[in-house]
Design a protein around this motif. Structure first.
Motif, mmCIF file in Angstrom:
data_model
loop_
_atom_site.group_PDB
_atom_site.id
_atom_site.type_symbol
_atom_site.label_atom_id
_atom_site.label_comp_id
_atom_site.label_asym_id
_atom_site.label_seq_id
_atom_site.Cartn_x
_atom_site.Cartn_y
_atom_site.Cartn_z
ATOM 1 N N LYS A 57 0.838 -1.255 0.136
ATOM 2 C CA LYS A 57 -0.017 -0.047 -0.042
ATOM 3 C C LYS A 57 0.920 1.215 -0.180
ATOM 4 O O LYS A 57 2.062 0.893 0.535
ATOM 5 C CB LYS A 57 -0.825 -0.027 1.259
ATOM 6 C CG LYS A 57 -1.911 -1.139 1.105
ATOM 7 C CD LYS A 57 -2.968 -0.976 2.436
ATOM 8 C CE LYS A 57 -3.833 -2.268 2.199
ATOM 9 N NZ LYS A 57 -4.740 -2.543 3.370
ATOM 10 N N ASN A 78 -5.795 8.197 2.489
ATOM 11 C CA ASN A 78 -5.472 6.729 2.320
ATOM 12 C C ASN A 78 -4.254 6.480 2.780
ATOM 13 O O ASN A 78 -3.946 5.026 3.119
ATOM 14 C CB ASN A 78 -5.783 6.146 1.108
ATOM 15 C CG ASN A 78 -4.690 6.816 0.209
ATOM 16 O OD1 ASN A 78 -4.265 8.019 0.336
ATOM 17 N ND2 ASN A 78 -4.417 6.061 -1.263
ATOM 18 N N SER A 81 -4.177 3.579 5.742
ATOM 19 C CA SER A 81 -3.874 2.141 5.369
ATOM 20 C C SER A 81 -2.563 1.975 5.188
ATOM 21 O O SER A 81 -2.413 0.623 5.273
ATOM 22 C CB SER A 81 -4.846 1.877 4.231
ATOM 23 O OG SER A 81 -4.450 2.567 3.016
#
Length: 136
Positions: A57, A78, A81
């Motif tokens: 990620k 994001n 994450s």
């Protein structure tokens, strides 16, 4: 008269390859760039990093230099994450030596980053954080 000037010009061109190598000025690495102006432009500049975790990620972090080792930082939504709390990063602060701290909006140090081979930075503390930061 014109013949003489023309002859001297041709002779000068013909002798140019035989000029001493030491007599030519050495070009600067960044010819045409004023180093004082360039270095003063670094304050306020922005750098973008791609923060990547071992899981694959990644997210983008933007750092805007404020001066004296501190910078404002912002992270994509994001980024949570990639590493818990990374989305709340607000400051990029020099920690001394070659390391920097990522500071959250609440003022706590989230990660300590150090220089890395092949990447701009990697997380050195906490040891369990396996995150690299590469300049975009």
């Amino acid at each position: 008269m014109i013949k003489t000037i023309f002859s001297l010009a041709i002779a000068g061109i013909a002798l140019t390859p035989f000029a001493e190598k030491g007599s030519a000025p050495t070009p600067l690495p960044y010819a045409g760039i004023d180093p004082i102006q360039t270095s003063s432009m670094k304050t306020g500049s922005r750098t973008e990093y791609l923060a990547s975790a071992a899981s694959g990620k990644s997210c983008r972090i933007v750092v805007a230099v404020l001066g004296s080792g501190d910078a404002a930082a912002s992270a994509d939504e994001n980024c949570a994450s990639v590493y818990p709390g990374l989305d709340t990063v607000a400051r990029w602060s020099s920690a001394g030596g070659n390391t920097v701290n990522l500071i959250t909006r609440s003022g706590t140090a989230l990660l300590e980053l150090g220089p890395s081979d092949g990447f701009a930075f990697e997380a050195v503390s906490p040891a369990a954080a396996q995150i690299t930061f590469s300049e975009i």
